[in-house]
Design an enzyme around this catalytic site. Structure first.
Site, mmCIF file in Angstrom:
data_model
loop_
_atom_site.group_PDB
_atom_site.id
_atom_site.type_symbol
_atom_site.label_atom_id
_atom_site.label_comp_id
_atom_site.label_asym_id
_atom_site.label_seq_id
_atom_site.Cartn_x
_atom_site.Cartn_y
_atom_site.Cartn_z
ATOM 1 C CB THR A 91 32.836 -72.558 -20.658
ATOM 2 O OG1 THR A 91 32.426 -72.981 -19.352
ATOM 3 C CG2 THR A 91 32.306 -73.557 -21.663
ATOM 4 C CG ASN A 123 29.830 -75.318 -16.063
ATOM 5 O OD1 ASN A 123 29.203 -76.292 -16.409
ATOM 6 N ND2 ASN A 123 29.494 -74.575 -15.025
ATOM 7 N N GLY A 140 28.504 -78.729 -17.789
ATOM 8 C CA GLY A 140 27.060 -78.522 -17.939
ATOM 9 C C GLY A 140 26.774 -77.491 -19.014
ATOM 10 C CE LYS A 141 28.850 -71.212 -17.538
ATOM 11 N NZ LYS A 141 29.757 -70.060 -17.632
ATOM 12 C CG ASP A 173 30.093 -64.630 -16.095
ATOM 13 O OD1 ASP A 173 31.002 -65.431 -15.786
ATOM 14 O OD2 ASP A 173 29.529 -63.902 -15.256
ATOM 15 C CB SER A 174 25.277 -68.011 -16.608
ATOM 16 O OG SER A 174 26.176 -69.095 -16.524
ATOM 17 C CE1 TYR A 199 23.705 -71.796 -5.873
ATOM 18 C CE2 TYR A 199 24.567 -71.205 -8.042
ATOM 19 C CZ TYR A 199 24.676 -71.187 -6.665
ATOM 20 O OH TYR A 199 25.744 -70.571 -6.061
ATOM 21 C CG ASP A 200 19.824 -76.612 -13.386
ATOM 22 O OD1 ASP A 200 19.478 -75.418 -13.355
ATOM 23 O OD2 ASP A 200 20.425 -77.116 -14.357
ATOM 24 N NE ARG A 232 24.648 -71.678 -20.184
ATOM 25 C CZ ARG A 232 24.223 -72.049 -18.967
ATOM 26 N NH1 ARG A 232 23.338 -72.998 -18.822
ATOM 27 N NH2 ARG A 232 24.714 -71.461 -17.891
HETATM 28 P P1 ITT Z 1 33.403 -70.987 -16.857
HETATM 29 O O1 ITT Z 1 33.801 -69.671 -16.197
HETATM 30 O O2 ITT Z 1 34.555 -71.863 -17.190
HETATM 31 O O3 ITT Z 1 32.447 -70.782 -17.986
HETATM 32 P P2 ITT Z 1 31.886 -71.358 -14.389
HETATM 33 O O4 ITT Z 1 31.067 -72.491 -13.815
HETATM 34 O O5 ITT Z 1 32.927 -70.751 -13.472
HETATM 35 O O6 ITT Z 1 32.567 -71.856 -15.761
HETATM 36 P P3 ITT Z 1 30.397 -68.891 -14.349
HETATM 37 O O7 ITT Z 1 31.513 -68.114 -13.761
HETATM 38 O O8 ITT Z 1 29.582 -68.285 -15.459
HETATM 39 O O9 ITT Z 1 30.910 -70.270 -14.934
HETATM 40 O O10 ITT Z 1 29.439 -69.308 -13.166
HETATM 41 C C1 ITT Z 1 28.181 -69.798 -13.447
HETATM 42 C C2 ITT Z 1 27.586 -70.460 -12.210
HETATM 43 O O11 ITT Z 1 26.200 -70.077 -12.100
HETATM 44 C C3 ITT Z 1 27.609 -71.966 -12.365
HETATM 45 O O12 ITT Z 1 28.780 -72.539 -11.827
HETATM 46 C C4 ITT Z 1 26.337 -72.362 -11.597
HETATM 47 O O13 ITT Z 1 26.607 -72.412 -10.225
HETATM 48 C C5 ITT Z 1 25.392 -71.205 -11.875
HETATM 49 N N1 ITT Z 1 24.603 -71.453 -13.100
HETATM 50 C C6 ITT Z 1 24.686 -70.793 -14.303
HETATM 51 N N2 ITT Z 1 23.857 -71.336 -15.204
HETATM 52 C C7 ITT Z 1 23.254 -72.360 -14.593
HETATM 53 C C8 ITT Z 1 22.310 -73.317 -15.007
HETATM 54 O O14 ITT Z 1 21.855 -73.355 -16.254
HETATM 55 N N3 ITT Z 1 21.916 -74.230 -14.125
HETATM 56 C C9 ITT Z 1 22.376 -74.218 -12.862
HETATM 57 N N4 ITT Z 1 23.280 -73.367 -12.382
HETATM 58 C C10 ITT Z 1 23.721 -72.441 -13.237
#
Ligand code: ITT
Length: 201
Positions: free
Chosen positions: A8, A10, A12-13, A70-71, A155-156, A182
């Site tokens: 990833t 991201n 935050g993740k 993926d989330s 979206y937190d 998660r």
């Molecule tokens: P990677 O593909 O690099 O992992 P990404 O942000 O594109 O990063 P995703 O395709 O899984 O990841 O999209 C997840 C989105 O869903 C993320 O950008 C947020 O907008 C939302 N999301 C997922 N988990 C979240 C959380 O714990 N808190 C808030 N928003 C979340």
């Protein structure tokens, strides 16, 4: 020490995953720590499919042990949208701010009892040879009428935890780490990883 690469970019993740894996005797890194990597096109119809794709592509490329996550957010009044498109809800290069603005607009006028939603997370484990498995977690909530708090990401600020009547933007990260989608998926993932490491010794 074994290394687990989290596929990833991201931040935050990465923060949440690294924190929950900290007790393990394993080095955790993410794509933010590595150089050029193959592009991953997230064209799966499900969180599972996209998580598997992230893990498999990066594991084949690096030869290491890789986690793909993926989330996203499913809103009942929007028939499950934004779902797998959560990161790109307001457009291909949308940021969290734009996505939240779009979600508030789409739900404008929808009463609180119809603003139910859930976060979902799928987490895959792969090595150079194969996809090991995919696990999942979810977390129920309600979408607020305005942003509340600055903790977390995505979206937190809009995601109300019903038991606390506060958003993940307002609640401390330590609390999110006990009930989030998660965290729930990571609990399953830890068992999977342990089994994998025992069998691959
Ligand atoms: P990677 O593909 O690099 O992992 P990404 O942000 O594109 O990063 P995703 O395709 O899984 O990841 O999209 C997840 C989105 O869903 C993320 O950008 C947020 O907008 C939302 N999301 C997922 N988990 C979240 C959380 O714990 N808190 C808030 N928003 C979340």
């Amino acid at each position: 020490m074994k290394e687990l690469l989290v596929a990833t970019r991201n931040k935050g993740k990465v923060r949440e995953i690294a924190d929950l894996l900290a007790p393990l005797d394993i080095k955790v890194s993410s794509l933010l720590d590595h150089g050029a990597m193959p592009e991953i096109i997230e064209d799966g119809l499900t969180f599972r499919a996209n998580a598997a794709k992230k893990a498999v592509i990066i594991a084949r490329h690096t030869g290491g042990i890789v986690m793909g996550e993926d989330s996203g957010l499913e809103v009942d009044a929007l028939k499950g949208a934004p779902g797998v498109f959560s990161a790109r809800y307001a457009g291909e290069h949308a940021d969290d701010e734009a996505n939240n603005t779009k979600l508030l607009a789409e739900l404008s006028g929808v009463p609180v009892e119809q603003r139910t939603a859930r976060y979902r997370s799928a987490i895959a484990l792969a090595d150079q040879d194969r996809l090991i498995d995919v696990v999942e977690g979810s977390c129920e909530g309600v979408i607020a009428g305005e942003r509340r708090g600055t903790n977390g990401f995505g979206y937190d600020p809009l995601f109300i935890v019903p038991a606390r009547q506060m958003t993940f933007g307002e609640l401390p990260l330590a609390f999110k780490q006990t009930i989030s989608h998660r965290a729930n998926a990571l609990r399953q993932f830890l068992k999977l990883l342990e089994r994998y490491l025992v069998h691959s010794q």
